[in-house]
Every structure is written in C-alpha cells, then in structure tokens.
Enzyme design. Structure first.
Site, PDB file in Angstrom:
ATOM      1  N   GLU A 144      29.503  41.562  58.518  1.00 58.63           N
ATOM      2  CA  GLU A 144      28.136  41.701  58.536  1.00 58.63           C
ATOM      3  C   GLU A 144      27.502  40.323  58.304  1.00 58.63           C
ATOM      4  O   GLU A 144      26.315  39.871  59.010  1.00 58.63           O
ATOM      5  CB  GLU A 144      27.448  42.493  57.234  1.00 58.63           C
ATOM      6  CG  GLU A 144      26.028  42.639  57.510  1.00 58.63           C
ATOM      7  CD  GLU A 144      25.511  43.851  56.678  1.00 58.63           C
ATOM      8  OE1 GLU A 144      25.319  45.102  57.004  1.00 58.63           O
ATOM      9  OE2 GLU A 144      25.292  43.631  55.281  1.00 58.63           O
TER      10      GLU A 144
ATOM     11  N   HIS B  95      53.889  51.406  55.171  1.00 58.59           N
ATOM     12  CA  HIS B  95      54.264  52.805  55.968  1.00 58.59           C
ATOM     13  C   HIS B  95      53.181  53.028  57.084  1.00 58.59           C
ATOM     14  O   HIS B  95      53.034  54.311  57.361  1.00 58.59           O
ATOM     15  CB  HIS B  95      54.458  53.721  54.963  1.00 58.59           C
ATOM     16  CG  HIS B  95      55.616  53.268  53.954  1.00 58.59           C
ATOM     17  ND1 HIS B  95      57.040  53.309  54.122  1.00 58.59           N
ATOM     18  CD2 HIS B  95      55.464  52.643  52.864  1.00 58.59           C
ATOM     19  CE1 HIS B  95      57.666  52.795  53.239  1.00 58.59           C
ATOM     20  NE2 HIS B  95      56.845  52.563  52.212  1.00 58.59           N
TER      21      HIS B  95
ATOM     22  N   LYS C 144      18.908  51.728  63.807  1.00 60.50           N
ATOM     23  CA  LYS C 144      17.852  52.657  62.931  1.00 60.50           C
ATOM     24  C   LYS C 144      16.619  52.869  63.566  1.00 60.50           C
ATOM     25  O   LYS C 144      16.034  53.862  63.368  1.00 60.50           O
ATOM     26  CB  LYS C 144      17.664  51.743  61.498  1.00 60.50           C
ATOM     27  CG  LYS C 144      19.014  51.571  60.783  1.00 60.50           C
ATOM     28  CD  LYS C 144      18.520  50.997  59.366  1.00 60.50           C
ATOM     29  CE  LYS C 144      18.112  49.527  59.216  1.00 60.50           C
ATOM     30  NZ  LYS C 144      17.902  49.140  58.042  1.00 60.50           N
TER      31      LYS C 144
END
Length: 547
Positions: free
Chosen positions: A356, A387, A508
């Site tokens: 960001e 793993h 947004k």
C-alpha cells in the site's frame, strides 16, 4: 528519475559482473570474514545479510544510490514534521507516537508530544479499568470479551501485535479479556464472532479515522443492533462501545459518548497507526506496560535509523537490498518467513505496509516512473511454509528473496521443539544459498541421471536472517519500526509518496451505485461483464428475499 542517477547506472554495470557469481564460492573463500562484514545489531535485533548476491562494491554502490536519492535529507524532513505526504499536504510523524515525553516533535509549529501523552494516559487508565474488572457492562458484569471493529491499518497492525504478544496476556496479574477482530464487511465475519459472545460481557472498539469507513460502520451498526436486541438500552450502550477516531461529531451521532473517544491525528497514516490510540486493543490484550515497551522498542529503532551512518543502518541496508533485487535483478516478489507462530500475522501486516505504501507508478512530480516499485509481498510462518511454497523458492524458475525472522527463545516452551524450529530456519537459508550440485548427488551414490536432474538445487538464492533473543514487546516494536523505515527508504529511492493510497479509492466509489443496483431497481452504465454480474447477483438476492 532514479534511473538518471550516477549510482543507478553504475549498479547496472556492476550487476552484469555478478550474473554468474556464486555465493557459495564467496563463503568458501571469505568464511567468517564475510559474516562479520555483512551483519550488525540494533535495538535488540541481529541482522545477517551475508547470504545475498552482493560484494563490498555492491554495498558501496547501493549506499551511494541511497545518498544520491536523498534518503538522509528525506528522513530528516520526516522527523522534522515537514509535509512529505505531498498529495494530501500532510506531515508524516508516526515516529512521534513512540517518542518519550520530553521529545520535541512539531507539526505546523505546534508541539505534538504533549497531546500524544495525554491520549496515552487515557489509554493507560481505560485499559487498567477494563483489565481489573472496574469497567462494568450495562448489567454490572465484568468485560470478558473485546471486539475491535476496523479494517486495514485499524485492524492488521493491532491484530498482529495482539497475536504476537498473546503469551503476555496475563503478565500483569489481571485476567485479560479475550480479543476478537472483525474487519470484513462480509456479515459472516461479525456473525461468527457474536454468536460466541455474551453481550452483557462484551466491549466493542469502533476504530475508524473518519468514522465513515464503509466496512467498519456497517459492522458497528450491526453490533449495536445486536446489543439492543439482547436488551441493552440505548442509554447504556456507552458501557459497551468506545471509539478510536478523529471525527468527534460522527462518533456522537453514532451514539458513542465523546468521553469514550480516543483521538489521533491526520498526520498518522492508517498502516502506521498501531502506535496511536488505534493500539487501544493492544493495551486491553496485554496491558499498558507492554504497549509502552512496544513504543520504546519502536523509538530505539527510530534513533538507530536517524543517527547511524548509511552503511551501518539496518533499515537502509534492508531497503537498498530490496531495491537491488527489485530493480537490478528484476525479481517481482519477496517472501517474509517468520519462524514463530506468534509472528504468523506479520507477513500480512508487512504486505499492507509495503504494497500500500510503495505500490505506485507515479513519482512525486506527477511523472510516470520508469522502473519497478514494490514487489508482491507474501509468506507464512515456518515451518508450515516449507510444506507449501518452499518447493518453488528452492527449485522454481523465479528467484524469490526471503527474510527469515526468528526468536532464539520461544514465547512458550515445550521440550525439544524450539531447537527443531531453529534448525529448520537456518537450514532453509543455508540450502537456498549453497544448493546441491549434480556432482554432489553422484558422489552420494546416485546414478540415475534423470533423477539427479530433478534433485539438483541451483542455490545462489538470497535471504536475510533476523534474530532476536526473545519476542518481547520492546523487540517487536523495533522489528515493526525496522520494516516501516525500510519501506520508507525504498519509496525515497523510487521518488514516490509512500504515505497515500489513492489506488483504493476508485473501487470504493464504484461500489456505492452498484450496491444500490443490487438492492433496488436502478440500472447504471457498466461494461457488459459487470452488468451481467450485477444482473445475476440481483436475481439471486431477490429470490432469496422473496422466499
């Protein structure tokens, strides 16, 4: 442009001389001398950066690049309270939040440390009342559960710290409340939290700078409705809600007494805000003394960053190594691998901090940047990652620089466990550097050349290792501040503003009319794909409402 700097072009030429160099050869020749040259300690952290594709000349050129890019000048401007967040015309002074009471930090000529410590005093008193049981709910019950409602910086930082220091929850002799974090506007997040809780024993922190954040306010309103439905009167909600915000009027309109609001300031970016009242949840989880130690650790790293010469400055070294791999080796990702379950949320925190901050393509002067900026940051706690994705890191076609982080003393001890954990951490870093050749496999007795080809490890893959004696609040504060400053250094070199986030705004804005279309009859102008998605979702939503 950073690409116009003399040191940048010298590094391009220098990189060509190292294309075929092998780290294992450097270690075979230099041994302990290489480690001594490529390690340092600061603020309780030990950094070994010897397993990188670097020579003394590399580091000299990287430090020259940092100097030419103005890292020192920009750092001093930040500490002086200058408006280095140019697109929002704001100071960037999260370092003041962790400064001692006598420190002198100013924003627009006004001393800010006294106000910071007034808020800290309120946080100390409030957390003591909740943790001791003096703060009661509407029916006089002790608070046993706390929900922090926030998103982004109002969630990731406090959540990460509470997880990292959970072993200290009862260290001050009080029974700590259980902590819950709700961030997603997906109702499942809040619903699955509330179903486990008793409203009479629950406290909610609504954490939003503006008190208008869509996800946070939707969750806050639903939480308030839950309390009211359980029988808590409107006038008693003040015993179950507190706010962390800069918007007093919006807090009052929501129904929270401004006396229960903990303020912070617009010169604090969300992803740098855990040191402020946004860290109220931390004080409730582990006590104010631990939070104070966290601040002290961050301040210790601030002082190191502010005063150490570039070539012995831990944030600068890490930042410039990141630039080295992103821009000269063209490596698009980096991995954070903390070998500590307590630090399992640190990669997600770092992902927001770096991506960001530095996921930008425009320079401070408004010109498009001509080079790469932030890598994709990812990772999980070790040994789980071994793993999952370490196969790719060891033998994949794309080289991935790794930062290993490990406490030498575990927060919680079980006999025999921690030596195994550390052994795996150190072995992974060694294997990435040294690899395993076909000749070594043949010498071990293998004769099947096809199998040998599959078992070869090229090695020469870079990593840093950060060690701490144990995971205390102080050293955690230093670790967080280290990566904050590392991110800042890279932003300076790339000539970008690391303190805005305009990239999150457009989605947004577009979401608001789409929400109206999903819940009503309006039809907006969209591309064919988006229109089809809205139509499909609206049909299902309407069918569900009718059933």
């Amino acid at each position: 442009m950073p690409t116009d700097l003399h040191a940048w072009n010298a590094l391009l030429r220098h990189h060509d001389t190292l294309r075929d160099a092998q780290m294992r050869d450097w270690f075979d020749r230099e041994g302990a001398q290489r480690v001594a040259q490529c390690s340092l300690e600061a603020a309780g952290l030990y950094l070994d950066y010897s397993k990188n594709r670097i020579t003394p000349q590399t580091m000299s050129l990287l430090m020259q690049l940092a100097a030419e890019a103005g890292v020192t000048r920009r750092r001093d401007a930040m500490f002086a309270g200058e408006h280095i967040n140019t697109t929002e015309d704001r100071a960037v002074l999260h370092v003041a939040l962790r400064a001692p009471a006598g420190a002198a930090f100013k924003v627009d000529g006004e001393a800010v440390v006294p106000a910071i410590h007034q808020v800290l005093a309120r946080m100390r008193d409030f957390s003591a009342r909740v943790r001791s049981g003096a703060w009661k709910g509407a029916t006089g019950e002790r608070i046993t559960d706390v929900i922090n409602i926030g998103i982004g910086g109002s969630d990731l930082g406090p959540r990460m710290v509470c997880r990292a220091l959970s072993h200290l929850a009862d260290a001050d002799g009080h029974a700590a409340p259980r902590m819950h974090f709700v961030s997603n506007v997906d109702g499942t997040d809040l619903a699955e939290t509330l179903v486990r809780l008793d409203p009479q024993r629950t406290l909610v922190i609504v954490c939003s700078k503006t008190f208008t954040t869509l996800e946070t306010m939707a969750n806050a309103r639903s939480a308030r409705a839950w309390f009211v439905a359980s029988g808590v009167a409107e006038q008693d909600l003040a015993k179950h809600f507190v706010a962390v915000s800069t918007n007093t009027e919006a807090v009052r309109e929501f129904g929270i007494d401004p006396a229960n609001m903990f303020e912070f300031w617009d010169w604090i970016g969300g992803r740098f805000s855990l040191w402020s009242s946004v860290g109220l949840s931390i004080t409730l989880a582990v006590g104010f003394d631990a939070f104070s130690d966290l601040l002290a650790g961050g301040h210790a790293m601030d002082e190191h960053f502010r005063t150490a010469p570039l070539e012995r400055n831990m944030p600068v070294i890490l930042g410039m190594l990141g630039v080295w791999y992103r821009n000269f080796w063209n490596l698009p990702t980096s991995c954070m691998a903390p070998y500590s379950t307590s630090l399992e949320l640190f990669p997600a925190f770092l992902q927001q901090l770096e991506m960001e901050s530095n996921g930008k393509s425009v320079q401070l002067d408004g010109q498009r940047i001509r080079t790469h900026t932030s890598p994709v940051v990812w990772g999980t706690a070790g040994t789980n990652g071994q793993h999952a994705y370490f196969q790719q890191i060891h033998q994949g076609s794309q080289v991935v620089p790794v930062d290993f982080v490990a406490p030498l003393v575990p927060p919680r001890r079980l006999p025999g466990h921690h030596a195994k954990l550390l052994a795996n951490c150190f072995a992974q870093a060694e294997a990435l550097m040294r690899g395993r050749s076909a000749d070594e496999l043949r010498a071990s007795g293998l004769k099947d050349e096809v199998r040998i080809a599959h078992m070869v490890f090229d090695g020469n893959r870079p990593s840093n290792t950060l060690l701490m004696e144990d995971l205390t609040p102080n050293v955690l504060g230093a670790l967080i501040a280290l990566y904050e400053h590392r991110t800042f250094v890279q932003g300076v070199v790339w000539r970008i503003n690391s303190f805005d986030q305009w990239g999150v705004e457009l989605g947004k804005i577009l979401a608001r009319p789409i929400e109206a279309e999903l819940t009503g009859t309006a039809t907006g102008q969209h591309d064919a794909s988006t229109a089809a998605l809205i139509a499909r979702a609206r049909a299902v939503l309407k069918a569900g409402a009718a059933s």
